[in-house]
Design an enzyme around this catalytic site. Structure first.
Site, PDB file in Angstrom:
ATOM      1  N   CYS A   2       0.878  -1.226  -0.003  1.00  0.00           N
ATOM      2  CA  CYS A   2       0.057   0.078   0.087  1.00  0.00           C
ATOM      3  C   CYS A   2       1.010   1.203  -0.168  1.00  0.00           C
ATOM      4  O   CYS A   2       2.228   1.070   0.179  1.00  0.00           O
ATOM      5  CB  CYS A   2      -0.871  -0.051   1.423  1.00  0.00           C
ATOM      6  N   ARG A  28       1.154   1.557  -6.166  1.00  0.00           N
ATOM      7  CA  ARG A  28       1.485   0.655  -5.055  1.00  0.00           C
ATOM      8  C   ARG A  28      -0.038   0.028  -4.492  1.00  0.00           C
ATOM      9  O   ARG A  28       0.045  -0.852  -3.724  1.00  0.00           O
ATOM     10  CB  ARG A  28       2.063   1.395  -3.774  1.00  0.00           C
ATOM     11  N   TRP A  75      -3.806  -1.581  -1.204  1.00  0.00           N
ATOM     12  CA  TRP A  75      -3.899  -2.689  -2.119  1.00  0.00           C
ATOM     13  C   TRP A  75      -4.321  -3.854  -1.168  1.00  0.00           C
ATOM     14  O   TRP A  75      -3.751  -4.334  -0.127  1.00  0.00           O
ATOM     15  CB  TRP A  75      -2.542  -3.265  -2.628  1.00  0.00           C
ATOM     16  N   ASN A 101       1.334   0.081   5.825  1.00  0.00           N
ATOM     17  CA  ASN A 101       1.490  -0.558   4.776  1.00  0.00           C
ATOM     18  C   ASN A 101       2.253  -1.697   5.281  1.00  0.00           C
ATOM     19  O   ASN A 101       3.364  -1.612   6.006  1.00  0.00           O
ATOM     20  CB  ASN A 101       2.217   0.335   3.886  1.00  0.00           C
ATOM     21  N   GLY A 102       1.839  -2.866   5.168  1.00  0.00           N
ATOM     22  CA  GLY A 102       2.560  -4.224   5.820  1.00  0.00           C
ATOM     23  C   GLY A 102       1.622  -5.092   6.241  1.00  0.00           C
ATOM     24  O   GLY A 102       0.281  -5.213   5.923  1.00  0.00           O
ATOM     25  N   GLU A 481       8.631 -21.760 -17.819  1.00  0.00           N
ATOM     26  CA  GLU A 481       8.445 -20.401 -17.533  1.00  0.00           C
ATOM     27  C   GLU A 481       9.599 -19.373 -18.124  1.00  0.00           C
ATOM     28  O   GLU A 481       9.550 -18.324 -18.706  1.00  0.00           O
ATOM     29  CB  GLU A 481       8.471 -20.143 -16.020  1.00  0.00           C
ATOM     30  N   LYS A 485       9.171 -16.334 -20.728  1.00  0.00           N
ATOM     31  CA  LYS A 485       9.704 -14.912 -20.553  1.00  0.00           C
ATOM     32  C   LYS A 485      10.610 -14.568 -21.763  1.00  0.00           C
ATOM     33  O   LYS A 485      10.430 -13.379 -22.198  1.00  0.00           O
ATOM     34  CB  LYS A 485      10.661 -15.023 -19.342  1.00  0.00           C
ATOM     35  N   GLU A 488       8.236 -13.868 -24.908  1.00  0.00           N
ATOM     36  CA  GLU A 488       7.245 -12.834 -24.795  1.00  0.00           C
ATOM     37  C   GLU A 488       7.799 -11.508 -24.595  1.00  0.00           C
ATOM     38  O   GLU A 488       7.444 -10.302 -25.113  1.00  0.00           O
ATOM     39  CB  GLU A 488       6.225 -12.873 -23.612  1.00  0.00           C
ATOM     40  N   HIS A 504      12.942 -37.675 -28.025  1.00  0.00           N
ATOM     41  CA  HIS A 504      11.946 -38.365 -28.740  1.00  0.00           C
ATOM     42  C   HIS A 504      11.524 -37.265 -29.941  1.00  0.00           C
ATOM     43  O   HIS A 504      10.270 -37.032 -29.878  1.00  0.00           O
ATOM     44  CB  HIS A 504      10.715 -38.617 -27.925  1.00  0.00           C
ATOM     45  N   LYS A 604      -1.572  -6.609 -19.622  1.00  0.00           N
ATOM     46  CA  LYS A 604      -1.974  -7.259 -18.378  1.00  0.00           C
ATOM     47  C   LYS A 604      -3.457  -7.362 -18.111  1.00  0.00           C
ATOM     48  O   LYS A 604      -4.149  -6.235 -18.383  1.00  0.00           O
ATOM     49  CB  LYS A 604      -1.366  -6.590 -17.310  1.00  0.00           C
TER      50      LYS A 604
HETATM   51  C1  AGP Z   1       3.544 -13.840 -18.372  1.00  0.00           C
HETATM   52  O1  AGP Z   1       4.491 -13.143 -18.372  1.00  0.00           O
HETATM   53  C2  AGP Z   1       2.101 -13.144 -18.615  1.00  0.00           C
HETATM   54  N1  AGP Z   1       1.857 -12.073 -17.933  1.00  0.00           N
HETATM   55  C3  AGP Z   1       0.998 -14.167 -18.740  1.00  0.00           C
HETATM   56  O2  AGP Z   1       1.463 -15.419 -19.352  1.00  0.00           O
HETATM   57  C4  AGP Z   1       0.023 -14.110 -17.521  1.00  0.00           C
HETATM   58  O3  AGP Z   1       0.525 -15.117 -16.753  1.00  0.00           O
HETATM   59  C5  AGP Z   1      -1.229 -14.867 -18.063  1.00  0.00           C
HETATM   60  O4  AGP Z   1      -1.894 -14.056 -18.770  1.00  0.00           O
HETATM   61  C6  AGP Z   1      -2.204 -15.185 -16.772  1.00  0.00           C
HETATM   62  O5  AGP Z   1      -2.524 -14.088 -15.999  1.00  0.00           O
HETATM   63  P1  AGP Z   1      -3.126 -14.223 -14.586  1.00  0.00           P
HETATM   64  O6  AGP Z   1      -2.020 -14.677 -13.606  1.00  0.00           O
HETATM   65  O7  AGP Z   1      -3.249 -12.795 -14.322  1.00  0.00           O
HETATM   66  O8  AGP Z   1      -4.325 -14.970 -14.618  1.00  0.00           O
END
Ligand code: AGP
Length: 609
Positions: A2, A28, A75, A101-102, A481, A485, A488, A504, A604
């Protein structure tokens, strides 16, 4: 996470300044906002749920009298994002106001104790106990002043805090204090300020005083006075000059949010260790009863589920099925039933495919549990029980700190379940819990010691046409993962699969100089991974290995390697082992001239509350 802000002005109205400063802290948290000022020995309070501009439109936050006040942008962690849970929080008399905050870890115990002394609580927050505890401390010790009461109360509070307190009893001061949540002072000729972060006051002053853990500060028209909470001893600290631009300040001097958030992981991981026991217990009870458990998520969150399926199996002997949110309805939509339990994992709590899976499961009477970073999101509203990841807002599109937080919470859940089911020995559980507590420091060491090396590796391989990411066992999830990264944000095609699968089919792609990233913790898969490394090397691959410190066998085979401090147990290994892969993606994107915060075609998910 927060944002808090407080100011004592020599002259003029504090509220407009608090309002504009909170706006600069909105990154924040933006679930609710509140301001309290003191004027003519009376508290004036305005607060409500919603973003600052929305609340301001209705309440006119600038229109509050008084030259002293505190404010908060939230938050949500404890209690939904509602007006009643918005800060500032008051004691029973309304004379004391607190912003925080905490996470106060022992708030349930303190709350029960204070309720038994007839204190009335109105919110579900941990913060409210601080206000009542100060009130009670003053009641018990009428000779104490506000500073003394705050100080004595803090000695009983366990957890993390940056808090600021005002009271009509001593209307000319703010008492603020810090333990493991950021707190900084600003000073100029017009007054003194306390804030969670420098951007809050940067347009009004670039003179800042950093506050350390265990310190308490008294702000008054005369200036600031720092003391140690433990023994009141004075601390002399002069202001330093901050030469950041406003944009740099929001990113705390980092060039991008992504790297800032990678660096925040020691802190966010520490926060995950402050989970509310009650919710871990509740979730593990539901999991224990389930006949079949689906772990449902998308993207990075799916990779956390994949890793969790190994954790649940190895620690609690619970089989679970990780499923992509986009596949769940097709794959299990007809068979999911009252006997099924869904654990949905989502940073945002809004990802359409995850929500759609959950809705489908709910219609067929399945039990829905969730893990999310966004309390108040759709997912929390439709889940039977949910738990927060406590990572704070993540601005970078590429999920980094929320992934490691998800892993930490899932590991704690698996351990809780293991305890319940008695499947592994108490010694092993104790050992894993100890190792979990050490992970924030381990991640800190990785960032401090390996970042420069990874920068060089990124530069060396930036023109590669394609990458492989390989791992075995739980490291398969880490490899997946790492690959996501890199793809993307650096736009390099990459392929990830369990290392054992390489012979395989995929191995036919290997030719001279083909970069292959191996994730190699020193666990039970180590020997077979060495075999896979040798197979790749024999065909001309360039091996980039993430290894445990001192792993001479793989060092001798690798072209490049990054080291992780020794002793991380296999089930926890994705947490530290993914960090070099996040850094590799980040520095490769930079080396190729891309902005890692703004990957093309991606955004996002955000919560509409
Ligand atoms: C990964 O870097 C992305 N931001 C994306 O794969 C993300 O994890 C996915 O869209 C799921 O989002 P969420 O965790 O908000 O559900």
């Amino acid at each position: 996470m927060c944002g808090i802000f407080g100011c004592v002005l020599k002259d003029g109205n504090a509220a407009p300044l608090i309002h504009s400063s909170l706006k600069r802290l909105e990154y924040r948290g933006y679930d609710s906002v509140g301001i309290a000022t003191i004027f003519n020995d009376k508290i004036h309070l305005k607060k409500d749920m919603g973003k600052i501009d929305e609340v301001d439109k209705i309440l006119n936050l600038d229109d509050m009298p008084g030259s002293i006040g505190i404010g908060h942008t939230r938050w949500a962690t404890h209690g939904a994002p509602l007006k009643v849970n918005s800060h500032p929080h008051a004691d029973c008399t309304g004379e004391i106001m607190v912003v925080h905050n905490g996470i106060i870890e022992n708030f349930m115990d303190l709350k029960t104790e204070l309720q038994n002394l007839d204190h009335t609580f109105v919110s579900k927050t941990d913060t409210e106990v601080a206000a009542h505890l100060i009130e009670q401390t003053l009641k018990n010790n009428p000779k104490l002043d506000l500073v003394g009461a705050v100080q004595e109360s803090l000695k009983r509070i366990e957890g993390s805090y940056a808090l600021a307190v005002i009271s009509t009893r001593e209307p000319d001061k703010i008492v603020c204090a810090r333990n493991e949540s950021p707190l900084v002072l600003g000073v100029n000729g017009k007054g003194v300020f306390c804030a969670s972060d420098i951007p809050a006051f940067l347009p009004i002053t670039n003179k800042a005083v950093m506050i350390n853990n265990g310190e308490l500060v008294i702000l008054s028209p005369k200036g600031y006075e720092i003391r140690k909470i433990s023994d009141s001893s004075p601390v002399i600290r002069e202001p330093i000059t901050i030469d950041w631009t406003a944009e740099m300040a929001v990113k705390q001097g980092y060039p991008h949010f992504m790297i800032k958030e990678i660096h925040e992981q020691p802190e966010t991981l520490r926060n995950t260790l402050r989970m509310q026991d009650h919710y871990l217990d509740l979730l593990s009870t539901f999991l224990d009863r389930a006949n079949e458990v689906f772990l449902v998520a998308c993207g990075t969150s799916y990779h956390a589920c994949l890793a969790a399926s190994y954790m649940f199996s190895k620690l609690a002997f619970l089989p679970t099925y990780p499923v992509y949110g986009s596949e769940f309805v097709e794959q299990h939509g007809k068979s999911v039933s009252i006997d099924s339990t869904i654990l949905a994992v989502s940073q945002s709590g809004e990802t359409a495919d995850t929500i759609c899976s959950v809705t489908c499961a709910q219609q067929r009477a399945a039990t829905v549990l969730s893990l999310t970073n966004t309390i108040g999101s759709t997912l929390t509203r439709i889940s039977r029980v949910y738990i927060g990841t406590q990572a704070g807002p993540e601005i970078g599109v590429a999920a980094t700190k929320t992934f490691t937080s998800q892993l930490s919470v899932l590991a704690q859940l698996a351990l809780r379940l293991a305890k319940k089911r008695g499947k592994i020995s108490q010694d092993e559980i104790d050992h894993l819990e100890e190792q979990l507590v050490r992970l924030p420091d381990t991640v800190d060491t990785i960032v401090k010691t390996q970042e420069q090396k990874i920068k060089i590796i990124a530069e060396k391989y930036k023109d590669a046409k394609v990458f492989f990411f390989l791992g075995r066992g739980i490291s398969t999830a880490t490899a997946f993962e790492g690959r996501l990264k890199l793809m993307e944000i650096a736009y390099i095609p990459a392929i990830a699969f369990p290392a054992g699968e390489s012979k395989h089919g995929p191995i036919s792609l290997i030719e001279d100089g083909f970069p292959v990233v191996f994730v190699c913790p020193k666990d039970e898969t180590h020997k077979t991974v060495i075999g896979n490394v040798m197979e790749m090397k024999a065909r001309g691959a360039h091996i980039i290995a993430v290894i445990e410190e001192g792993d001479e066998e793989i060092k001798s085979l690798a072209d490049d390697y990054v080291e992780i401090p020794k002793g991380v147990p296999s089930v926890l290994s994705p947490i530290p082992f993914v960090v070099p892969l996040q850094l590799l993606a980040y520095y490769t994107a930079l080396a190729k001239g891309y902005n890692p915060d703004m990957p093309r075609n991606l955004a996002k998910s955000v919560t509409v509350k």
